[in-house]
Enzyme design. Sequence first.
Site, short mmCIF file in Angstrom:
data_model
loop_
_atom_site.label_atom_id
_atom_site.label_comp_id
_atom_site.label_asym_id
_atom_site.label_seq_id
_atom_site.Cartn_x
_atom_site.Cartn_y
_atom_site.Cartn_z
CG HIS A 151 -1.73 0.80 1.26
ND1 HIS A 151 -3.28 1.04 1.43
CD2 HIS A 151 -2.18 2.36 1.15
CE1 HIS A 151 -3.48 2.49 1.52
NE2 HIS A 151 -2.98 2.55 1.09
CB VAL A 152 0.95 4.39 -1.67
CG1 VAL A 152 0.97 4.38 -3.80
CG2 VAL A 152 -0.44 4.73 -2.06
CG HIS A 153 4.41 3.13 3.18
ND1 HIS A 153 4.00 2.07 2.66
CD2 HIS A 153 5.46 2.33 3.67
CE1 HIS A 153 5.50 0.86 2.56
NE2 HIS A 153 6.29 1.55 3.39
CB SER A 154 6.71 7.87 2.37
OG SER A 154 5.38 8.78 1.87
#
Lengths: 340, 340
Positions: A173-176
Amino acid sequence: MTEDVSTPSAEHHEVRYDPIHGWPVIFAPPRAKRPNSILSPTAQSIPDSNPFAEHNEYLTTRESYADRQPDTKPNTPGWHVRIIPNKYPVLSAPAGELIDEELRTRNEATGCHEVIVESPHPVANVCDLSDDQFLRIFLSYRARLKVIANEQRYAHVTIFKNQGRAAGASQPHVHSQLMATSFVPPMVSTEVEYSRRYQLHMGCSYFQELIKQEIQLGTRIVLQTDAFSVFCPYASRFAFEVHLLPLQPQPHFHLATDHEVREAAHLMKQTLVRLQKSIGATEFNYILHTAPFADDSSSGFCWHWEIYPRLSGIAGWELGQGSYVNPIYPEFAAETLVSV
Amino acid sequence: MTEDVSTPSAEHHEVRYDPIHGWPVIFAPPRAKRPNSILSPTAQSIPDSNPFAEHNEYLTTRESYADRQPDTKPNTPGWHVRIIPNKYPVLSAPAGELIDEELRTRNEATGCHEVIVESPHPVANVCDLSDDQFLRIFLSYRARLKVIANEQRYAHVTIFKNQGRAAGASQPHVHSQLMATSFVPPMVSTEVEYSRRYQLHMGCSYFQELIKQEIQLGTRIVLQTDAFSVFCPYASRFAFEVHLLPLQPQPHFHLATDHEVREAAHLMKQTLVRLQKSIGATEFNYILHTAPFADDSSSGFCWHWEIYPRLSGIAGWELGQGSYVNPIYPEFAAETLVSV
């Protein structure tokens, strides 16, 4: 010698030295032809039990920041971007003193390690987010950095993104991530120090001079606006490496104006889309280099984002000698990214 | 503080600083628990068209060295170890001058890049080779280094091995690589410089002092003989990282005696077997750090082998900040490797 007029020939080998860090980068074009030299992206599907999706807030740690709809409560649905402490933190809060036992120097690993969840929806590729969402992410970066800066507990903060298994992501899942540390990480500290010495001896900012020269030469520029430049660095360590920075040096990303954050977010998305369209690079790291909190602007340091597509593995030479092999000249990379 | 008496607790976070290179290593034990944190080895099968197998010599470049049976001709069957120029070289011979254009320093990439084919048979795991074959490999390393040293064309030479896809190997057949460069790679140059300053200020060899302390403490030693030590370094960058070196400092591996080469080969194999048996680590890099050819023994530098198991990926933090996260304390790693 006409190296700056056009891309060096495909058979030409060259060692280039990073002006700040000094590492030698060996440009070896034929390497790209060898078997399995370019990695294919690994597919990562998002599981149903995805802890980063909206409505699954109860699966995560409690949020430290969120860009959310009015009248919604923390740790409930209704958010656009959500920042939470890392469940498997590399660093945690309590402070500790430095212990120096001759050859063994250490301290308690104090700091703050958080995850920026970049969308409430199960998306794996940040390029699939809207421009508006991209802006919200960058505004959230700045907002959280500002709070941490004001707390005055840490020396420095880094934001970085690992997208794809090859880039080190364990959650699709998109994350930084955000890492606030009691030490200044080596690369930033070297850059600030170099920049300070350059300013002292040359009377101008290294970063400003670098960009001025890059714009004049033009061969490594990918995107250019009145206030920002996106380019492939001369001694790029990685194939299709790209850096993004404002033309007017300023040390701290958390002090950037709304307009600057908007432009940085816009250019970052444009760059990532170009990397994906031209060479299918969906696995990459990007990382913010911003000055230590204690620094003022006297060093001429300039915050910037560095993007490293992960097209090949890191092997013994890189890990064991701190030198790099890059099959793609930055002039060729820039030409490719411009032509998309 | 009792850090050297036992392994720190599983919940204890600590930053340790590499004494020579200065990089901070964050020890974060809970990280090993996170999803997908330890990579499974990728299976690599050796294709029938394997260019490194005996009888396929016609598929490779012409050998520069071979340990072969008496009365056999170069580039024909009958060899134990064979060294050939890399077909996709990172560096090639012709010399070039350094060109310094202010922020852009470069030169022709001169050097020599060879492959050491470690067995005539299609074997993928170096641990499957006999002790005798292992010794032949190390003797071949020394023999080829000696020839290159005598040629006096290069500043330095590195030998390294990438085993497994995760470690950067594109050919599964057991092999290592040799890179002779006109520059001294950053890590060796930093180590030699540090060692020289240590010798000057402290009046003894850094490497000898380090080993003396490690043996006294005992908590990080994996294998120990009268003349050699194998241990997990205090600020290990990688989980289960191991270093191997002689107790008496000597700068050049190519000047090691037969006895020393035999012992180094034996201990290397023992270490790799232990890594495989205890944690299934079949993907790794090992790399030789030997002094630049011009160096004498006055710096107290000591050649050594470093082994990096590739149990997790290299992500944005490592690439972008030059700091490391390691979920395994070296004290725990040593204990594990000793107990096999």
